[in-house]
Design a protein around this motif. Structure first.
Motif, short mmCIF file in Angstrom:
data_model
loop_
_atom_site.label_atom_id
_atom_site.label_comp_id
_atom_site.label_asym_id
_atom_site.label_seq_id
_atom_site.Cartn_x
_atom_site.Cartn_y
_atom_site.Cartn_z
N ALA A 111 -0.01 -11.26 2.15
CA ALA A 111 -0.93 -11.55 1.05
C ALA A 111 -0.76 -10.52 -0.06
N ASP A 112 -0.31 -9.31 0.32
CA ASP A 112 -0.05 -8.26 -0.66
C ASP A 112 1.27 -7.57 -0.29
N ALA A 113 2.30 -8.38 -0.11
CA ALA A 113 3.66 -7.88 0.15
C ALA A 113 3.72 -6.85 1.29
N ASN A 138 -6.89 1.82 4.86
CA ASN A 138 -8.14 1.40 4.23
C ASN A 138 -8.56 0.01 4.67
N HIS A 139 -7.54 -0.83 4.93
CA HIS A 139 -7.81 -2.22 5.27
C HIS A 139 -6.73 -2.73 6.22
N THR A 140 -7.05 -3.77 6.95
CA THR A 140 -6.03 -4.48 7.74
C THR A 140 -5.78 -5.81 7.03
N VAL A 158 -10.11 -4.58 -6.81
CA VAL A 158 -9.15 -3.96 -7.72
C VAL A 158 -8.22 -5.02 -8.32
N PHE A 159 -7.96 -6.06 -7.56
CA PHE A 159 -7.07 -7.13 -8.03
C PHE A 159 -7.81 -8.19 -8.86
N GLY A 160 -9.11 -7.99 -9.10
CA GLY A 160 -9.90 -8.97 -9.86
C GLY A 160 -10.79 -9.80 -8.95
N LEU A 217 -11.75 -4.23 -0.91
CA LEU A 217 -11.54 -3.60 -2.22
C LEU A 217 -10.31 -4.19 -2.90
N PHE A 218 -9.43 -4.86 -2.11
CA PHE A 218 -8.24 -5.47 -2.69
C PHE A 218 -8.34 -6.99 -2.48
N ASP A 219 -7.31 -7.62 -1.94
CA ASP A 219 -7.33 -9.07 -1.78
C ASP A 219 -8.28 -9.49 -0.64
N GLY A 234 -7.52 -11.16 1.72
CA GLY A 234 -6.74 -11.02 2.95
C GLY A 234 -6.60 -9.58 3.42
N GLN A 235 -7.37 -8.66 2.82
CA GLN A 235 -7.28 -7.24 3.16
C GLN A 235 -8.68 -6.66 3.42
N PRO A 236 -9.33 -7.07 4.52
CA PRO A 236 -10.69 -6.57 4.79
C PRO A 236 -10.71 -5.06 5.03
N PHE A 279 4.12 10.23 7.02
CA PHE A 279 3.46 9.03 6.51
C PHE A 279 3.09 9.16 5.05
N ARG A 280 3.30 8.07 4.32
CA ARG A 280 2.70 7.95 3.00
C ARG A 280 1.40 7.18 3.24
N VAL A 281 0.30 7.73 2.80
CA VAL A 281 -1.01 7.16 3.14
C VAL A 281 -1.52 6.33 1.97
N ASP A 282 -1.62 5.04 2.20
CA ASP A 282 -2.03 4.08 1.18
C ASP A 282 -3.51 4.23 0.84
N VAL A 283 -3.86 4.17 -0.43
CA VAL A 283 -5.26 4.22 -0.88
C VAL A 283 -6.03 5.34 -0.18
N ALA A 284 -5.43 6.53 -0.18
CA ALA A 284 -6.00 7.63 0.59
C ALA A 284 -7.41 8.01 0.12
N GLY A 291 -0.54 11.66 0.36
CA GLY A 291 -1.58 10.72 -0.01
C GLY A 291 -1.33 10.03 -1.34
N GLU A 292 -1.62 8.73 -1.35
CA GLU A 292 -1.69 8.00 -2.61
C GLU A 292 -3.16 7.98 -3.01
N ALA A 293 -3.54 8.89 -3.87
CA ALA A 293 -4.95 9.02 -4.24
C ALA A 293 -5.03 9.08 -5.77
N GLY A 304 1.12 -8.35 -13.61
CA GLY A 304 1.26 -7.86 -12.25
C GLY A 304 2.52 -7.05 -12.04
N ARG A 305 2.78 -6.73 -10.76
CA ARG A 305 3.76 -5.70 -10.43
C ARG A 305 5.13 -6.22 -10.01
N ASP A 306 5.36 -7.53 -10.12
CA ASP A 306 6.65 -8.06 -9.65
C ASP A 306 7.85 -7.49 -10.42
N CYS A 329 8.77 -4.64 -11.29
CA CYS A 329 9.42 -3.42 -10.80
C CYS A 329 9.93 -3.61 -9.38
N ARG A 330 9.76 -4.83 -8.83
CA ARG A 330 10.11 -5.07 -7.43
C ARG A 330 11.32 -5.98 -7.26
N VAL A 331 12.04 -6.19 -8.32
CA VAL A 331 13.17 -7.13 -8.30
C VAL A 331 14.31 -6.54 -7.45
C1 NOJ Z 1 -1.51 0.77 -2.96
C2 NOJ Z 1 -0.17 0.14 -2.74
O1 NOJ Z 1 0.83 0.97 -3.25
C3 NOJ Z 1 -0.23 -1.22 -3.40
O2 NOJ Z 1 1.03 -1.82 -3.47
C4 NOJ Z 1 -1.23 -2.07 -2.67
O3 NOJ Z 1 -1.38 -3.29 -3.35
C5 NOJ Z 1 -2.59 -1.39 -2.58
N1 NOJ Z 1 -2.50 0.00 -2.26
C6 NOJ Z 1 -3.44 -2.03 -1.52
O4 NOJ Z 1 -2.93 -1.72 -0.25
#
Ligand code: NOJ
Length: 570
Positions: A84-86, A127-129, A172-174, A195-197, A199-201, A229-234, A290-292, A438-440, A442-444
């Motif tokens: 749902a979010d790559a 942050n979410h599964t 965050v995604f609207g 906080l995101f999609d 599909g990401q409780p 580890f890189r920690v997502d949404v730290a 951390g990604e903060a 959106g972010r596609d 930069c992901r090509v």
């Molecule tokens: C940050 C990630 O880098 C991003 O790609 C993702 O959409 C959000 N966190 C939600 O996990």
């Protein structure tokens, strides 16, 4: 150097000089000056021809990274996921999604990377599964108030029949950050926070069961030989008690607008990382970054205070427009704040969430960080972007600390700014109903060979996002061994950085080159290096000394606009 178990390098990387920040030479502090290359598995290299990159594809291309001269790699998520979010929606943290391969493929990748002297960081999404995770499915099947729901943030709705969400928090995604479920008996039921999609409780990090589970996930990957580890949404795991009201939409907001918001950067989050640090300390040399997206720099520095994370991205520099004052302020404040807690800075200019810096640095201040660029937007000047991108990277790679690169930037890849709407996959494009691209872009998928199908990304020529024709001229095989190419420039920068000990340096600004030059001296283990970047319209005087690097042709002994030089002084 494989350690016999899973290939985690246990000492200094073979073929690499000893790390100046690691005089003991045991490799434990490798990260303090490391250059780490981010890999986005969907788009790196596809081995089976389905048009989506995979782990065997990465393993086969690892020599490219060893040859580039980076110290390690960070892999964006490759776990089982409904995408749902790559992949940032994880359904099983201990298994590889079939689209990317198998757990044996992950082991092989880690072992081969170790053999090549490359450390491997994996992405952790705490942050979410996914809504397809076994825990969330159990929560939906269980009654309200039970332990299955207590792993997430389920709440009753407000108003008659509980028809309104528990509060006005936004995704965050609207759209709203709450989705209502249907109870097992068929009635409209509780709401869950995302906080995101949808599909990401979000998980409830006050629940000890959640904490224990993630300690176990950390051990699972450490035991397989990863270096961390890189920690997502730290900055998102802890929410203010009682989930107090906050009704703002994120569209058009700056990071300063979210200071004090009840879902971001709550003090309680540091307790989580202190617990993780204890786990990591049982595997010397392993780290978390951390990604903060936190401001100001002093708040961000709390994540890397003793006993917490090792690194945190200093995004202020990524967000800065191409102006001397902005670059200088971002660099100074990051260095000061990290230094105050005894931490090192960690720089990055591009990742899978932002417009590639080769494109971004051409945009006007104030509008330099759009959420993607689409065919209806003004199209950026590609040549200008490449010049600025190269010059900016030469600034960053000379700074004290560690740097993370994003796949393709070593080829000078621009953002794909003309992707048609129908191929876009980023949930933010959909949830914002097209108001942002959106972010596609930069992901090509990457171009490896100019004349091969899909530019060598996939043997069948398939590609999950279309590549622009212009990618042919950026293909790795067009640049390898070609003097002046971006690939060769990156290789030179990484070699010189290591030889000159730049990451371990101490920075001093030099105001002697005029208002349009960003100039600093860095005194590293191997002497003094002067870095001059010309961000203005007119050429700047070339300093005395030996020019060891220039990101463009020098104009009659002067530094032309949008060019950086490294000069070793006598
Ligand atoms: C940050 C990630 O880098 C991003 O790609 C993702 O959409 C959000 N966190 C939600 O996990």
């Amino acid at each position: 150097m494989p350690d016999g178990g899973g290939g985690r390098p246990s000492g200094p990387a073979p073929g690499h000089r000893a790390d100046p920040a690691d005089p003991a030479g045991d490799g434990a502090a490798w990260w303090r000056t490391a250059v780490v290359h981010q890999l986005y598995p969907r788009s790196f290299a596809d081995s089976d021809g389905d048009g989506i990159g995979d782990l065997p594809g990465i393993t086969a291309r690892l020599p490219h990274l060893a040859d580039l001269g980076v110290d390690g790699l960070w892999l964006s998520p490759f776990y089982v996921s409904p995408m749902a979010d790559a992949g940032y929606d994880v359904a099983d943290y201990r298994a590889v999604d079939p689209v990317f391969g198998t757990l044996a493929d992950a082991d092989a990748l880690i072992a081969e990377a170790g053999r090549l002297g490359l450390r491997v960081l994996v992405d952790l999404v705490p942050n979410h599964t996914s809504d397809q995770h076994a825990w969330f499915r159990a929560a939906l099947a269980a009654a309200p108030g039970g332990p299955e729901r207590a792993r997430y943030l389920f709440r009753d709705g407000r108003g008659p029949g509980g028809d309104s969400p528990p509060n006005g928090w936004r995704s965050v995604f609207g759209g709203p950050a709450w989705t209502r479920i249907t109870e097992p008996d068929g009635r409209p039921g509780q709401w869950y926070l995302h906080l995101f999609d949808a599909g990401q409780p979000d998980l409830d990090w006050t629940n000890p069961e959640v904490r224990e589970e993630f300690h176990d996930i950390l051990r699972f990957w450490l035991d397989r030989g990863v270096a961390g580890f890189r920690v997502d949404v730290a900055h998102g795991l802890a929410k203010a008690e009682g989930l107090p009201a906050w009704d703002h939409d994120y569209a058009g907001m700056s990071r300063d607008d979210v200071i004090g918001a009840p879902m971001w950067d709550q003090d309680a989050v540091h307790d989580v990382y202190r617990g993780w640090r204890e786990v990591l300390d049982t595997h010397p040399g392993s780290i978390m970054i951390g990604e903060a997206w936190v401001r100001p720099a002093e708040r961000l520095a709390r994540y890397v205070a003793p006993g917490g994370m090792h690194q945190v991205f200093h995004f202020d520099l990524l967000l800065a427009p191409w102006r001397v004052a902005d670059y200088r302020a971002a660099i100074s404040s990051s260095l000061e704040a990290a230094g105050a807690v005894g931490a090192v800075t960690t720089w990055t200019l591009s990742n899978h969430d932002v417009v590639r810096h080769t494109t971004r640095l051409t945009l006007p201040p104030g509008r330099n960080n759009p959420e993607g660029i689409g065919p209806r937007d003004p199209q950026p000047d590609e040549e200008l972007g490449l010049r600025r991108g190269r010059a900016a990277t030469a600034v960053v790679l000379a700074l004290p600390g560690s740097t993370y690169l994003y796949q393709g930037e070593e080829l000078g890849l621009p953002e794909h700014t003309a992707l048609p709407d129908e191929v876009r996959q980023d949930p933010s494009f959909r949830r914002r109903e097209g108001a942002v691209s959106g972010r596609d872009g930069c992901r090509v998928p990457l171009p490896w060979e100019a004349d091969a199908p899909a530019f060598g990304f996939s043997p069948t020529g398939r590609s999950w996002l279309p590549q622009p024709e212009s990618f042919a001229r950026y293909a790795a095989d067009r640049q390898r061994g070609v003097p002046g190419s971006t690939l060769e420039l990156y290789r030179s920068m990484l070699r010189l950085r290591r030889e000159l000990g730049l990451g371990a340096g101490h920075l001093e600004w030099d105001d002697g080159f005029g208002p349009d030059a960003l100039a600093f001296r860095t005194t590293g283990a191997s002497g003094r290096v002067l870095v001059v970047a010309n961000l203005g319209p007119d050429p700047v005087a070339l300093p005395a000394g030996a020019v060891v690097l220039a990101t463009g042709d020098l104009d009659g002994g002067r530094v032309p606009t949008d060019t950086t030089v490294w000069v070793v002084e006598g």
